[in-house]
Scaffold this motif. Structure first.
Motif, PDB file in Angstrom:
ATOM      1  N   LEU A 174      -3.865   7.846   7.083  1.00 16.81           N
ATOM      2  CA  LEU A 174      -4.151   6.781   6.762  1.00 16.81           C
ATOM      3  C   LEU A 174      -3.741   5.430   5.681  1.00 16.81           C
ATOM      4  O   LEU A 174      -2.343   7.062   5.060  1.00 16.81           O
ATOM      5  CB  LEU A 174      -5.389   7.024   5.507  1.00 16.81           C
ATOM      6  CG  LEU A 174      -5.811   6.419   4.408  1.00 16.81           C
ATOM      7  CD1 LEU A 174      -7.026   5.153   5.094  1.00 16.81           C
ATOM      8  CD2 LEU A 174      -6.985   6.774   3.875  1.00 16.81           C
ATOM      9  N   MET A 175      -3.122   4.480   5.462  1.00 13.32           N
ATOM     10  CA  MET A 175      -2.117   3.398   5.524  1.00 13.32           C
ATOM     11  C   MET A 175      -2.788   2.890   4.055  1.00 13.32           C
ATOM     12  O   MET A 175      -4.058   1.557   4.823  1.00 13.32           O
ATOM     13  CB  MET A 175      -1.025   3.047   5.975  1.00 13.32           C
ATOM     14  CG  MET A 175      -0.328   3.663   7.362  1.00 13.32           C
ATOM     15  SD  MET A 175      -0.430   2.772   8.779  1.00 13.32           S
ATOM     16  CE  MET A 175      -1.940   3.938   9.654  1.00 13.32           C
ATOM     17  N   ILE A 176      -2.588   2.593   3.559  1.00 14.20           N
ATOM     18  CA  ILE A 176      -3.305   1.260   2.271  1.00 14.20           C
ATOM     19  C   ILE A 176      -1.600   0.288   1.668  1.00 14.20           C
ATOM     20  O   ILE A 176      -1.352   1.249   0.836  1.00 14.20           O
ATOM     21  CB  ILE A 176      -3.427   2.635   0.523  1.00 14.20           C
ATOM     22  CG1 ILE A 176      -5.287   3.005   1.786  1.00 14.20           C
ATOM     23  CG2 ILE A 176      -4.792   0.663   0.174  1.00 14.20           C
ATOM     24  CD1 ILE A 176      -5.605   4.189   0.170  1.00 14.20           C
ATOM     25  N   GLY A 177      -1.655  -0.371   1.841  1.00 20.42           N
ATOM     26  CA  GLY A 177      -0.594  -1.093   1.269  1.00 20.42           C
ATOM     27  C   GLY A 177       0.794  -1.197   2.139  1.00 20.42           C
ATOM     28  O   GLY A 177       0.922  -0.122   2.976  1.00 20.42           O
ATOM     29  N   GLY A 178       1.140  -2.050   2.875  1.00 18.32           N
ATOM     30  CA  GLY A 178       2.423  -2.445   3.664  1.00 18.32           C
ATOM     31  C   GLY A 178       3.418  -3.646   3.128  1.00 18.32           C
ATOM     32  O   GLY A 178       2.832  -4.389   2.793  1.00 18.32           O
ATOM     33  N   GLY A 179       4.257  -3.900   4.098  1.00 19.25           N
ATOM     34  CA  GLY A 179       5.082  -4.643   4.582  1.00 19.25           C
ATOM     35  C   GLY A 179       6.525  -4.359   4.610  1.00 19.25           C
ATOM     36  O   GLY A 179       6.900  -2.582   4.311  1.00 19.25           O
ATOM     37  N   SER A 180       7.403  -3.878   5.459  1.00 18.21           N
ATOM     38  CA  SER A 180       8.829  -3.849   5.817  1.00 18.21           C
ATOM     39  C   SER A 180       8.614  -2.481   6.246  1.00 18.21           C
ATOM     40  O   SER A 180       9.455  -1.678   5.439  1.00 18.21           O
ATOM     41  CB  SER A 180       9.981  -4.519   4.945  1.00 18.21           C
ATOM     42  OG  SER A 180      10.067  -5.839   3.913  1.00 18.21           O
ATOM     43  N   GLY A 181       7.701  -2.314   6.760  1.00 11.64           N
ATOM     44  CA  GLY A 181       7.776  -0.601   7.138  1.00 11.64           C
ATOM     45  C   GLY A 181       7.445  -0.056   6.257  1.00 11.64           C
ATOM     46  O   GLY A 181       7.498   1.893   6.567  1.00 11.64           O
ATOM     47  N   LEU A 215      -1.215   9.056   3.540  1.00 12.70           N
ATOM     48  CA  LEU A 215      -2.114  10.618   3.916  1.00 12.70           C
ATOM     49  C   LEU A 215      -2.305  10.606   5.515  1.00 12.70           C
ATOM     50  O   LEU A 215      -2.487  10.101   5.940  1.00 12.70           O
ATOM     51  CB  LEU A 215      -3.303  10.335   3.492  1.00 12.70           C
ATOM     52  CG  LEU A 215      -3.807  10.093   1.126  1.00 12.70           C
ATOM     53  CD1 LEU A 215      -5.074   9.666   1.085  1.00 12.70           C
ATOM     54  CD2 LEU A 215      -2.923  11.090   0.838  1.00 12.70           C
ATOM     55  N   ASP A 216      -1.841  11.810   5.122  1.00  9.25           N
ATOM     56  CA  ASP A 216      -1.557  12.279   7.010  1.00  9.25           C
ATOM     57  C   ASP A 216      -3.063  13.340   7.402  1.00  9.25           C
ATOM     58  O   ASP A 216      -3.651  12.960   6.166  1.00  9.25           O
ATOM     59  CB  ASP A 216      -0.577  13.751   6.322  1.00  9.25           C
ATOM     60  CG  ASP A 216      -0.245  15.209   6.123  1.00  9.25           C
ATOM     61  OD1 ASP A 216      -1.721  15.042   5.682  1.00  9.25           O
ATOM     62  OD2 ASP A 216       0.051  15.927   6.505  1.00  9.25           O
ATOM     63  N   GLY A 217      -2.920  14.062   8.796  1.00 12.76           N
ATOM     64  CA  GLY A 217      -4.116  13.717   9.312  1.00 12.76           C
ATOM     65  C   GLY A 217      -5.028  15.352   8.045  1.00 12.76           C
ATOM     66  O   GLY A 217      -5.643  15.312   8.656  1.00 12.76           O
ATOM     67  N   ASP A 218      -3.968  16.030   7.978  1.00 10.15           N
ATOM     68  CA  ASP A 218      -4.668  17.149   6.930  1.00 10.15           C
ATOM     69  C   ASP A 218      -5.041  16.703   5.957  1.00 10.15           C
ATOM     70  O   ASP A 218      -4.736  18.029   4.831  1.00 10.15           O
ATOM     71  CB  ASP A 218      -3.639  17.738   7.141  1.00 10.15           C
ATOM     72  CG  ASP A 218      -2.833  18.823   8.920  1.00 10.15           C
ATOM     73  OD1 ASP A 218      -4.273  18.204   9.430  1.00 10.15           O
ATOM     74  OD2 ASP A 218      -2.203  18.683   9.432  1.00 10.15           O
ATOM     75  N   LEU A 219      -4.356  15.653   5.027  1.00 12.08           N
ATOM     76  CA  LEU A 219      -4.558  15.058   4.000  1.00 12.08           C
ATOM     77  C   LEU A 219      -3.515  16.331   3.258  1.00 12.08           C
ATOM     78  O   LEU A 219      -4.111  16.285   1.899  1.00 12.08           O
ATOM     79  CB  LEU A 219      -6.244  15.555   3.002  1.00 12.08           C
ATOM     80  CG  LEU A 219      -7.113  14.040   4.181  1.00 12.08           C
ATOM     81  CD1 LEU A 219      -8.306  14.507   3.180  1.00 12.08           C
ATOM     82  CD2 LEU A 219      -6.848  12.838   3.680  1.00 12.08           C
ATOM     83  N   ASN A 220      -2.330  16.773   3.877  1.00  7.96           N
ATOM     84  CA  ASN A 220      -1.689  17.321   2.985  1.00  7.96           C
ATOM     85  C   ASN A 220      -0.183  17.338   2.278  1.00  7.96           C
ATOM     86  O   ASN A 220      -0.201  17.302   1.359  1.00  7.96           O
ATOM     87  CB  ASN A 220      -1.732  18.437   3.883  1.00  7.96           C
ATOM     88  CG  ASN A 220      -2.749  19.873   3.733  1.00  7.96           C
ATOM     89  OD1 ASN A 220      -3.358  20.496   3.031  1.00  7.96           O
ATOM     90  ND2 ASN A 220      -2.415  20.433   5.016  1.00  7.96           N
ATOM     91  N   HIS A 221       0.120  16.032   3.373  1.00  6.89           N
ATOM     92  CA  HIS A 221       1.289  15.145   2.490  1.00  6.89           C
ATOM     93  C   HIS A 221       0.766  13.868   2.838  1.00  6.89           C
ATOM     94  O   HIS A 221      -0.218  13.713   2.957  1.00  6.89           O
ATOM     95  CB  HIS A 221       2.037  15.913   3.592  1.00  6.89           C
ATOM     96  CG  HIS A 221       2.660  16.863   3.630  1.00  6.89           C
ATOM     97  ND1 HIS A 221       1.982  17.581   4.336  1.00  6.89           N
ATOM     98  CD2 HIS A 221       3.091  17.536   2.692  1.00  6.89           C
ATOM     99  CE1 HIS A 221       2.977  19.043   4.093  1.00  6.89           C
ATOM    100  NE2 HIS A 221       3.364  18.767   2.552  1.00  6.89           N
ATOM    101  N   GLY A 222       1.558  13.526   1.457  1.00  6.49           N
ATOM    102  CA  GLY A 222       1.434  12.050   1.782  1.00  6.49           C
ATOM    103  C   GLY A 222       2.369  11.324   0.471  1.00  6.49           C
ATOM    104  O   GLY A 222       3.386  12.049   0.564  1.00  6.49           O
ATOM    105  N   GLY A 223       2.788  10.004   0.975  1.00  9.55           N
ATOM    106  CA  GLY A 223       3.790   9.317   0.639  1.00  9.55           C
ATOM    107  C   GLY A 223       3.318   7.155  -0.143  1.00  9.55           C
ATOM    108  O   GLY A 223       2.503   7.492  -0.357  1.00  9.55           O
ATOM    109  N   SER A 224       4.055   7.292  -1.581  1.00  7.18           N
ATOM    110  CA  SER A 224       3.925   5.823  -2.475  1.00  7.18           C
ATOM    111  C   SER A 224       5.277   5.295  -2.649  1.00  7.18           C
ATOM    112  O   SER A 224       6.158   6.003  -3.062  1.00  7.18           O
ATOM    113  CB  SER A 224       3.288   6.280  -3.508  1.00  7.18           C
ATOM    114  OG  SER A 224       3.783   5.148  -4.196  1.00  7.18           O
TER     115      SER A 224
END
Length: 155
Positions: free
Chosen positions: A105-112, A118-127
């Motif tokens: 799941l991706m929210i907001g973007g630009g330049s990669g 959030l990943d498919g297991d909802l265990n890991h994510g990033g910002s």
């Protein structure tokens, strides 16, 4: 939730919110989140608490769902509580609001770079800072582990 009230679109401020999905009750699965996501076109609040006890998330005027491309509107925003509420609104620079793949799941973007993912297991994510919202990193680290995740929707 009350702190976010003033930042929501005015038509939503008096509406009752309901818990649609939470990892404590529904397990850690992006597929389950998509299934429990509420009525299409219904606004959604995504709240995340990571293992560093940081709280942050996103508001979307539409349901979080699987999609082939990006969807959403300029009402979408990211927020963090660290320790006060900060809200990051649409800059108008692109329309990369939300995109729901099977396992990302991706929210907001630009330049990669994604404002929130959030990943498919909802265990890991990033910002990461991204062009869509000109946000700061919402978590204390650019990658985080999820402690709890909730999705709230309108009744």
């Amino acid at each position: 939730l009350p702190q976010l009230g003033p930042h929501l679109p005015p038509r939503l401020t008096q509406q009752p919110w309901h818990l649609l999905y939470c990892t404590g009750r529904d397990g850690f699965s992006l597929r389950s989140l998509y299934r429990c996501g509420g009525q299409p076109g219904s606004p959604t609040l995504l709240l995340i608490r990571d293992t560093e006890a940081q709280a942050f998330g996103a508001f979307s005027a539409s349901t979080i769902h699987r999609s082939n491309g990006f969807y959403g509107t300029g009402e979408t925003f990211l927020f963090s509580f660290s320790p006060e509420l900060k809200v990051f609104r649409w800059t108008g620079r692109n329309n990369f609001f939300l995109k729901g793949d099977v396992d990302l799941l991706m929210i907001g973007g630009g330049s990669g770079r994604f404002g929130l993912w959030l990943d498919g297991d909802l265990n890991h994510g990033g910002s990461h800072p991204c062009e869509t919202f000109d946000n700061e990193t919402l978590s204390s680290q650019e990658e985080f582990c999820v402690q709890d995740l909730e999705v709230w929707g309108l009744a």
